[in-house]
Each structure stands twice: as structure tokens, then as C-alpha cells.
Write a protein that holds these residues in place. Structure first.
Motif, PDB file in Angstrom:
ATOM      1  N   TRP A 290       0.809  -1.224   0.000  1.00  0.00           N
ATOM      2  CA  TRP A 290       0.000   0.000   0.000  1.00  0.00           C
ATOM      3  C   TRP A 290       0.838   1.269   0.000  1.00  0.00           C
ATOM      4  O   TRP A 290       0.446   2.259  -0.606  1.00  0.00           O
ATOM      5  CB  TRP A 290      -0.966  -0.018   1.186  1.00  0.00           C
ATOM      6  CG  TRP A 290      -2.042  -1.052   1.012  1.00  0.00           C
ATOM      7  CD1 TRP A 290      -2.655  -1.388  -0.160  1.00  0.00           C
ATOM      8  CD2 TRP A 290      -2.610  -1.894   2.008  1.00  0.00           C
ATOM      9  NE1 TRP A 290      -3.577  -2.398   0.043  1.00  0.00           N
ATOM     10  CE2 TRP A 290      -3.570  -2.726   1.384  1.00  0.00           C
ATOM     11  CE3 TRP A 290      -2.412  -2.046   3.382  1.00  0.00           C
ATOM     12  CZ2 TRP A 290      -4.325  -3.657   2.067  1.00  0.00           C
ATOM     13  CZ3 TRP A 290      -3.167  -2.975   4.065  1.00  0.00           C
ATOM     14  CH2 TRP A 290      -4.111  -3.771   3.421  1.00  0.00           C
ATOM     15  N   GLU A 349      -9.334  -1.505 -11.536  1.00  0.00           N
ATOM     16  CA  GLU A 349     -10.763  -1.532 -11.200  1.00  0.00           C
ATOM     17  C   GLU A 349     -11.476  -2.655 -11.954  1.00  0.00           C
ATOM     18  O   GLU A 349     -12.362  -3.325 -11.406  1.00  0.00           O
ATOM     19  CB  GLU A 349     -11.408  -0.184 -11.526  1.00  0.00           C
ATOM     20  CG  GLU A 349     -10.979   0.956 -10.614  1.00  0.00           C
ATOM     21  CD  GLU A 349     -11.721   0.951  -9.284  1.00  0.00           C
ATOM     22  OE1 GLU A 349     -12.169  -0.122  -8.836  1.00  0.00           O
ATOM     23  OE2 GLU A 349     -11.838   2.036  -8.683  1.00  0.00           O
ATOM     24  N   LEU A 352     -10.807  -5.937 -10.211  1.00  0.00           N
ATOM     25  CA  LEU A 352     -11.593  -6.045  -8.976  1.00  0.00           C
ATOM     26  C   LEU A 352     -13.044  -6.379  -9.277  1.00  0.00           C
ATOM     27  O   LEU A 352     -13.692  -7.125  -8.530  1.00  0.00           O
ATOM     28  CB  LEU A 352     -11.506  -4.742  -8.185  1.00  0.00           C
ATOM     29  CG  LEU A 352     -10.208  -4.506  -7.406  1.00  0.00           C
ATOM     30  CD1 LEU A 352     -10.188  -3.098  -6.841  1.00  0.00           C
ATOM     31  CD2 LEU A 352     -10.075  -5.527  -6.288  1.00  0.00           C
ATOM     32  N   VAL A 359     -14.550  -8.097  -1.034  1.00  0.00           N
ATOM     33  CA  VAL A 359     -13.715  -6.915  -1.243  1.00  0.00           C
ATOM     34  C   VAL A 359     -13.895  -5.940  -0.086  1.00  0.00           C
ATOM     35  O   VAL A 359     -15.015  -5.525   0.222  1.00  0.00           O
ATOM     36  CB  VAL A 359     -14.047  -6.226  -2.582  1.00  0.00           C
ATOM     37  CG1 VAL A 359     -13.191  -4.971  -2.767  1.00  0.00           C
ATOM     38  CG2 VAL A 359     -13.841  -7.197  -3.743  1.00  0.00           C
ATOM     39  N   HIS A 360     -12.793  -5.567   0.547  1.00  0.00           N
ATOM     40  CA  HIS A 360     -12.776  -4.559   1.610  1.00  0.00           C
ATOM     41  C   HIS A 360     -11.981  -3.366   1.080  1.00  0.00           C
ATOM     42  O   HIS A 360     -10.818  -3.509   0.718  1.00  0.00           O
ATOM     43  CB  HIS A 360     -12.105  -5.112   2.873  1.00  0.00           C
ATOM     44  CG  HIS A 360     -12.590  -6.463   3.285  1.00  0.00           C
ATOM     45  ND1 HIS A 360     -13.635  -6.660   4.155  1.00  0.00           N
ATOM     46  CD2 HIS A 360     -12.158  -7.712   2.920  1.00  0.00           C
ATOM     47  CE1 HIS A 360     -13.824  -7.962   4.327  1.00  0.00           C
ATOM     48  NE2 HIS A 360     -12.939  -8.621   3.582  1.00  0.00           N
ATOM     49  N   ARG A 361     -12.593  -2.178   1.053  1.00  0.00           N
ATOM     50  CA  ARG A 361     -11.953  -1.005   0.469  1.00  0.00           C
ATOM     51  C   ARG A 361     -11.734   0.069   1.521  1.00  0.00           C
ATOM     52  O   ARG A 361     -12.585   0.306   2.382  1.00  0.00           O
ATOM     53  CB  ARG A 361     -12.797  -0.419  -0.663  1.00  0.00           C
ATOM     54  CG  ARG A 361     -13.026  -1.349  -1.843  1.00  0.00           C
ATOM     55  CD  ARG A 361     -13.990  -0.734  -2.851  1.00  0.00           C
ATOM     56  NE  ARG A 361     -13.396   0.380  -3.556  1.00  0.00           N
ATOM     57  CZ  ARG A 361     -12.952   0.321  -4.811  1.00  0.00           C
ATOM     58  NH1 ARG A 361     -13.025  -0.814  -5.489  1.00  0.00           N
ATOM     59  NH2 ARG A 361     -12.439   1.383  -5.394  1.00  0.00           N
ATOM     60  N   LEU A 370      -6.684   5.338  -6.087  1.00  0.00           N
ATOM     61  CA  LEU A 370      -7.366   4.125  -5.646  1.00  0.00           C
ATOM     62  C   LEU A 370      -7.148   3.978  -4.151  1.00  0.00           C
ATOM     63  O   LEU A 370      -6.066   4.308  -3.642  1.00  0.00           O
ATOM     64  CB  LEU A 370      -6.822   2.890  -6.369  1.00  0.00           C
ATOM     65  CG  LEU A 370      -7.401   2.560  -7.733  1.00  0.00           C
ATOM     66  CD1 LEU A 370      -6.674   1.369  -8.337  1.00  0.00           C
ATOM     67  CD2 LEU A 370      -8.893   2.265  -7.647  1.00  0.00           C
ATOM     68  N   VAL A 373      -6.987  -1.859  -0.852  1.00  0.00           N
ATOM     69  CA  VAL A 373      -8.029  -2.878  -1.035  1.00  0.00           C
ATOM     70  C   VAL A 373      -7.515  -4.213  -0.511  1.00  0.00           C
ATOM     71  O   VAL A 373      -6.382  -4.614  -0.804  1.00  0.00           O
ATOM     72  CB  VAL A 373      -8.435  -3.012  -2.514  1.00  0.00           C
ATOM     73  CG1 VAL A 373      -9.475  -4.124  -2.686  1.00  0.00           C
ATOM     74  CG2 VAL A 373      -8.960  -1.694  -3.064  1.00  0.00           C
ATOM     75  N   VAL A 393      -3.918  -3.687  -4.297  1.00  0.00           N
ATOM     76  CA  VAL A 393      -4.880  -4.761  -4.072  1.00  0.00           C
ATOM     77  C   VAL A 393      -4.163  -5.956  -3.452  1.00  0.00           C
ATOM     78  O   VAL A 393      -3.244  -6.521  -4.049  1.00  0.00           O
ATOM     79  CB  VAL A 393      -5.565  -5.183  -5.390  1.00  0.00           C
ATOM     80  CG1 VAL A 393      -6.536  -6.331  -5.142  1.00  0.00           C
ATOM     81  CG2 VAL A 393      -6.281  -3.998  -6.018  1.00  0.00           C
TER      82      VAL A 393
END
Length: 766
Positions: A290, A349, A352, A359-361, A370, A373, A393
Motif C-alpha cells: 500500500w 478496477e 476487482l 472486497v474490503h476497500r 485508488l 483494497v 490490491v
């Protein structure tokens, strides 16, 4: 907000980095850039815009390189390279040292330019990219100074084409340019279309540091410019980018006899055991996937968590994810900046949108951003667990045992990097070397250094950058004199006769008749001297299966391998007269005593090809380990056939590999005579397999076989291009000749071709 309120909330306020110096530099160039060729910045031609992804602002207009531009750059490099190579190592070292100092002096300019052009956070550009780029030039200045002592007789490739990606524009430039210049090469560098500015600023550093005109050339443009560079008259190509493009480059350079280094994609496992420091592992994930927006090839994008802690770990991870700050990349308080380009954001995207996982955003601003994720509830076969995303991601699954963790970690076509987290050092160091990755971090992530080799296994590319292994990539391989075609005696053609029961091959420790049921006579100066079988695709498949089944050999100790090679040499020595007679009958110029000597040498090497402890600036160890390549398919040389086969068998087995050897066509009976020696020397079944047949027919089958990890060929120059082209399918390693001989007494080329360097980082201390 008052000071008391800040201490209560612990909120981070904005801390923007000034862009004034970068804007002044851009304005000073008129915000229009031509190429840097022959030591001069040329006028801009047809241009395209480079854009700040965080704001959409056009930063500058950059020239679209044409085929003529590339040719001019290569011509300038060719003109300058001879004098640069002839300069003393000390003179080259002074120039590299001056480049390093220049990068440090202008570090703010380079850091801000990198942020404006790529969208990465200023903390990454400032603290990692620019600092490590300078470190590469410092480190390789030392290699230039010590080159004659470290690598006596080494010769540079000449003109090196270099193509770097958009995720680490300056760092990848340094990674490639520094070793190339240290070893006396000239370079033509093409930066990524989306992020060319720091490469163009680097041209100023080259001028200030006294780089001779033409030694460094920079040509900007899109993929068409890169393709023109690949087609140009270069001597070596170094590429960092996607695996698909890497396959194309392997095919397009096949048969040209140029050097090739590919650092390609990854899907790196991040393995967390139940005894790990969970909070430490979570912070490692923030750094790995991240902090850089996941826009890095070695990002730990596959999270493997031991089942007993998975629920707790996921809960903590989601809570930490909610605290990640996404925003203006020039803000020093921001964790994640912008995606490099709207196209890349749309691609992520779309991936995903297709997933079946949960999916946890996190949160992110509008625009080219973005959020972090996490995708949970996945199986190993899910596309998000297998395909490179190049975005923030993280795909998560679980495992139960260390063995399953290693299996899942290796369940991908990639093999670039991995991270293992455990407080039990025995568990960590047992798993780390068994993961198929070029670099493995223990209780850490994203540690890199100029002294530490970096590069992939499997479809993450081949070759290494950094360390001595990376330095050798910019040196021509050792070769002998040009080969003349061996004499073929009348009647050798047409494999049409039904097979004789004695015309067998050696597969899985047993003699076996060829599947097709055909053989051919072998002729020498005085007529027919025997008969050999003709191997077909099925025979090759059986031999490869036998070699893959002998994987225990690759896990054996060097001491054990040495004992068996000594025994093999001893048994061959007992039959020297018999082998000499057979060689003479086939008209081969060779002596069994040379083959015996070769096997003794490889027995000596078997437990002495050590890894290295690397001098990296950290508290802990970085270990460069030599891992066997795996199954090697090899085509034997026609000159000195028995000695050549002894070196191929010895070199492969000493480094822990298994071998499928195709006998020399002009003296195949010397190979079939080896069967009995192998049988009586305790060589485990499947470790050495010997086939006889037509090299031209078997070469594409061997190179295209997915069970073969590398192909060596000392056969005719004509099949070298075929092998390289067919090997592109799974990017297997190749070591081929182009009509040049081999110095059979030189061990280093065999040691390098028989091993993958795996760098294991083990930080320790408080």
C-alpha cells in the motif's frame, strides 16, 4: 486546531514538499525536451505530453523517438564505447563517483520530479528512490576501480540498450546504467513513456560529472521507440517490464547472439505464520503493497496467513487499512499517492470487478486515486491470486502447515520476491530457501541494495541486477575460437533402419529402446562402427519426467554430489583405453584422460561453490544463495565429444541439477558407452538421462518443454536461435553458442549457468 487538540487526536496535518525547484528546472528547459544523444540535448521533435497523474496537469512536452533517433543514439554510443572501455578503471570510477555526488546534491529536484511524473508519495521518492540510486553509483564506482582485480580479463558487451519501467524510473535507470558504465559499456536508455522526466534530468548530471559524449544516450518515446531500440545494432538488452513484453523480446532477440537480461512481473507471496509479530507483519504489508500503491513488481500482493490466526489478522488488517492516508503525493504526511495513469487505474478496477472474493476497500480522493483494497475468501487458483495487478490490491487466503505455505507460495508462474514472517527463526529459514523467488525477506519487506542481486525465477525473468551477478551481466561470456564443422563420414544420414536391440538410450537409470523403433548406423574413417537409436518427442518426454522425478538430487549436499562425481571419474578412468579406442573409431579428436580430469574437477567444485554474505547497509544479513536451476536439457558439443559431455554432466550435477543430455551426432557411441559407467557409479536414477538423435529435430521440442528449466547447447550455431525462440514460451534460461568454442577448463560459466542466485534478507537487532 490547538496544540492540545492535536495531541489528543494525533491527526497528521498537511506537510507539503515545495515543487519550486522542479518547476524552475522545467521552466529553464522551456518544458519541451529533445533526446540526449552524443553528450548534447537535442531540439524537440514530434512530442507527447507527460502529465502529473495527481492533478492532470501537463508537466512538459517530450519527443517521440523514431527509428532514426534510435539509430543515431546507437551510432553515438558505438563511437564512444571503445575509448570508454579503454579508459582505466580508476578514471571510470571517478566519473561514477561524480554521478553519485550529483544525485545527492540535487536530491530534492529528483525526488520532486519523480513525484510529479509518477504520482508516488514524496517519502518513497526521497527516502528510497533517490538515495538508493546514488548508492548504486557509489557501489559501482568501487567495481570500476577494482575491476581488474575482481574480474581479470573481463570484456564489456559494447553498446547496451536499456528499457526501464514507470514505477521506479530513476532507481531502475541507476540499477542498469551504473554497472554498464563501470564495466566499460556505453548505453542507450529509453525511459517509460509516462515517466521520462528524471531520466532527462539525469542527462544534466552526466554532463556535470564528465561522462564522455556518447557514453550515455537517452531517447524518449512510447513502445514503438522501445521496439526500435530492440531492433537496433546493440550488443546487449536489459529490460524491466511486463512478462508478456519479456516473451516478445526473447523471441525478437533470438538468434542474434546478444546479451539479454529480463526483470519481469511478480505475484509475491507474503507468508504470515501464527507465531509472527502480527502488528509488525501488518506494517510490513503497508510497506509492501500500500505504501507504494502496489505499483511495484515485487509487491507482496498474495497474503498467505496461517489458519489459526487468520480471523484476528484480517480484523487487525482492515482496521489498519482504514488509517492509511491517500492523497497529494507531495504531502509528506501521505501514505499513498496517485496511480501513475488513468489507464492503469481503470485496469485495476476492472480486475476487482471480476473477482469472486469479498472486497474490503479503504478511502481515497476522487481522481486518479485508488484506496487500499483487501480481497479475502479466495482460493489459490483465483485470478487475483495468480495475475499481476500492479495496484493497491491485496489478495488473501489461508494455509495450515509450513509445507502447505511453501506449496501455495510456489503455486504461481512468477518467482520474483517473497516475504516470510515468523518469530521462530528455524521455521522462517526452513521455508525461505524453498520458495521459488529470486529474493526472500524474513520479517521484513522491500529491502534492496546495490550489493545484493535482484531478479526473478520462472516467468519473472532471468539474469540478475546488483552484486557481482549483476555486474557479470554486462560482460561478454567467455568463449573459445570459432568452431569448424566436424567431419561426417559417409552413410550417416537417413534414420530409416529398424532399430537394433543394442541401439538403446538411457532414461531413468535404465536402458530403453527408442519409441519410434528406428536407429541409424554410426560411421568412422574405416566404415560403420555401431548403431544408435533415434529419439523422438515421446523419448524426450520420458527423459524429462525421469529427471523431474529425481528432484532429491537438487536437495542433496555438495559433499554427497562430490563423492558420486569422484566415483564416476574413477570408474571412467578404469576404462580409458576402451573409450579412447571408441573415440578413434568414430574419428573424434579427444582423449578419455581429459574427460576423467574434467569429472575430478567438478567433483572438487561440488562442495565449494559457496554463496556470499553481502555487505549491505542494514542491521542483519543478506545472503546470496546458489540454487540449482532444476532440469537442464543439453546438446553436446561435436568437438572433443567425451570431454564436452564430462563437463556438461559434471557442471550440471555439481551444482545440483538433473540432466537430459542429447549425445553428439558425430560421436554418439561415446555417450552410449557412458551408460555402464553411470550405472556403476551410484548416480541416482533420473539424474542423468542420455538420448541419441538429431539435434535440429530435438532442439525445438527441448526448448519448448515446460518441464525443462534451462537449455544448454554446444551444438551447431544454427540451433541456438531456435532454442532461444522456443524458450520464450515459459522464459526458460538458455546458454547457447554461435559457432564459438568453449574453454572447457573455465568453471565460472558452468557455475553461473547451473545456478539461480537467491538473495535472503535476515534483519536482526533492536
Amino acid at each position: 486546531m490547538s496544540v492540545a487538540e492535536i495531541f489528543e487526536s494525533m491527526d497528521w496535518g498537511p506537510a507539503p514538499e515545495s515543487r519550486a525547484e522542479a518547476d524552475a528546472w522545467l521552466d529553464g528547459q522551456g518544458r519541451r525536451f529533445g533526446h540526449f544523444i552524443g553528450g548534447k540535448r537535442l531540439d524537440a521533435g514530434e512530442t507527447f505530453a507527460t502529465v502529473n497523474p495527481a492533478t492532470g496537469e501537463v508537466l512538459a512536452e517530450v519527443t517521440q523517438g523514431s527509428e532514426a533517433d534510435v539509430a543515431a543514439a546507437v551510432k553515438a554510443a558505438r563511437k564512444a564505447q571503445g575509448a570508454w572501455a579503454a579508459a582505466s578503471g580508476h578514471d571510470r570510477a571517478r566519473v561514477l563517483y561524480a554521478i553519485a555526488r550529483g544525485l545527492q546534491k540535487h536530491s530534492r529536484l529528483f525526488a520532486v520530479l519523480e513525484v510529479l511524473d509518477s504520482g508516488k508519495p514524496i517519502r518513497e521518492a526521497r527516502d528510497i528512490d533517490v538515495a538508493l540510486a546514488a548508492r548504486h553509483f557509489y557501489h559501482h564506482a568501487g567495481h570500476a576501480e577494482l575491476g581488474d582485480e575482481e574480474l581479470p580479463g573481463a570484456r564489456p558487451w559494447g553498446v547496451c540498450g536499456q528499457i526501464v519501467p514507470w514505477n521506479f524510473p530513476l532507481l531502475m535507470l541507476a540499477w542498469k546504467v551504473a554497472p554498464a558504465l563501470a564495466m566499460g559499456n556505453a548505453v542507450v536508455l529509453k525511459p517509460a513513456e509516462w515517466t521520462p522526466l528524471t531520466a532527462l534530468a539525469f542527462a544534466d548530471i552526466c554532463q556535470q560529472a564528465g561522462v564522455p559524449p556518447g557514453v550515455v544516450n537517452i531517447v524518449t518515446g512510447d513502445g514503438a521507440t522501445g521496439a526500435a531500440l530492440v531492433r537496433a545494432e546493440i550488443d546487449k538488452l536489459a529490460f524491466t517490464g511486463s512478462t508478456e513484453v519479456g516473451r516478445i523480446l526473447r523471441r525478437e532477440t533470438a538468434g542474434r547472439g546478444i546479451g539479454l537480461t529480463l526483470e519481469l512481473g511478480g505475484k509475491s507471496p507474503f507468508v504470515v505464520f501464527e507465531d509472527a509479530d502480527l502488528d509488525g507483519a501488518i506494517e510490513g504489508l503497508v510497506d509492501a503493497i500500500w505504501f507504494n500503491g502496489g505499483q511495484v513488481c515485487c509487491a507482496g500482493s498474495r497474503l498467505l496467513v496461517q489458519e489459526g490466526i487468520a480471523e484476528d489478522f484480517q480484523r487487525r488488517l482492515i482496521a489498519r487499512m482504514a488509517k492509511i492516508r491517500v492523497g497529494d503525493p507531495l504531502d509528506k504526511a501521505v501514505d499513498m499517492g496517485a496511480m501513475v495513469h488513468a489507464e492503469q487505474k481503470a485496469r485495476v478496477e476492472a480486475m476487482l470487478a471480476r473477482t469472486s472474493g469479498t472486497v474490503h476497500r479503504g478511502e481515497a480522493p476522487e481522481g486518479c486515486y485508488l484506496p487500499p483494497v483487501l480481497v479475502s475468501d479466495l482460493q489459490s487458483a483465483d485470478p487475483l491470486m495468480q495475475e499481476e495487478v500492479f495496484g493497491p490490491v491485496l489478495a488473501m487466503t489461508t494455509f495450515r502447515t509450513p509445507a502447505e505455505a511453501v506449496m501455495l507460495a510456489n503455486d504461481t508462474s512468477y518467482g520474483l520476491a517473497a516475504s516470510v514472517w515468523s518469530q521462530d527463526i528455524d521455521v522462517a529459514l526452513d521455508c525461505a530457501p524453498r520458495i521459488d523467488a529470486g529474493i526472500v525477506w524474513v520479517n521484513g519487506t522491500n529491502m534492496m541494495d546495490a550489493a545484493a542481486p535482484f531478479g526473478g525465477m520462472k516467468e519473472s525473468g532471468f539474469g540478475r541486477e546488483g552484486g557481482i551477478a549483476g555486474l557479470r551481466a554486462y560482460l561478454r561470456p567467455e568463449t573459445g575460437p570459432k568452431l569448424s564443422a566436424p567431419k561426417r563420414y559417409e552413410g550417416e544420414a537417413a534414420p530409416s533402419d529398424p532399430v537394433d536391440r543394442t541401439a538403446k538410450m538411457y532414461v531413468g537409470g535404465k536402458q530403453a529402446r527408442p519409441d519410434g523403433g528406428y536407429s541409424r548406423p554410426v560411421y568412422g574413417p574405416k566404415g560403420a562402427v555401431g548403431e544408435v537409436g533415434i529419439a523422438n518427442r515421446k523419448d524426450l518426454r520420458n527423459a524429462v519426467e525421469a529427471a523431474r522425478g529425481a528432484a532429491g538430487w537438487s536437495a542433496s549436499t555438495g559433499h554427497l554430489r562430490a563423492q558420486i562425481l569422484y566415483y564416476l571419474a574413477e570408474n571412467l578412468a578404469a576404462r580409458e583405453a576402451e573409450f579412447d579406442a571408441r573415440l578413434k573409431a568414430q574419428g573424434a579428436k579427444d582423449a578419455a584422460t581429459d574427460a576423467v580430469r574434467a569429472l575430478f574437477r567438478w567433483a572438487a567444485w561440488a562442495d565449494k561453490h559457496d554463496g556470499r554474505t553481502l555487505g549491505v547497509p542494514m542491521g542483519g544479513l543478506a545472503l546470496a544463495l546458489n540454487r540449482p536451476v532444476g532440469v537442464i536439457g543439453a546438446f553436446a558439443a561435436e568437438d572433443a565429444p567425451l570431454t564436452a559431455m564430462a563437463n556438461m554432466i559434471g557442471g550440471a550435477l555439481a551444482t545440483g541439477n538433473r540432466l537430459v543430455l542429447i549425445a553428439p551426432e558425430t560421436a554418439p557411441l561415446s555417450a552410449t558407452d557412458l551408460y555402464q559407467v553411470l550405472d556403476t557409479s551410484d548416480v541416482p536414477a533420473g539424474v542423468v538421462n542420455v538420448l541419441t538423435g538429431d539435434h535440429a529435430e530435438l532442439a525445438p521440442q527441448m526448448a519448448g518443454h515446460l518441464g525443462v528449466d534451462a537449455v544448454w547447447s554446444f551444438s551447431s550455431a544454427e540451433i541456438s536461435g531456435v532454442i532461444e525462440r522456443e524458450a520464450a514460451a515459459d522464459l526458460k534460461r538458455t546458454w547457447v553458442n554461435y559457432g564459438r568454442g568453449r574453454d572447457w577448463s573455465a568453471a565460472e560459466p558452468f557455475l553461473s549457468a547451473g545456478t539461480e542466485v537467491q538473495t535472503v534478507w535476515v534483519p536482526f537487532g533492536l
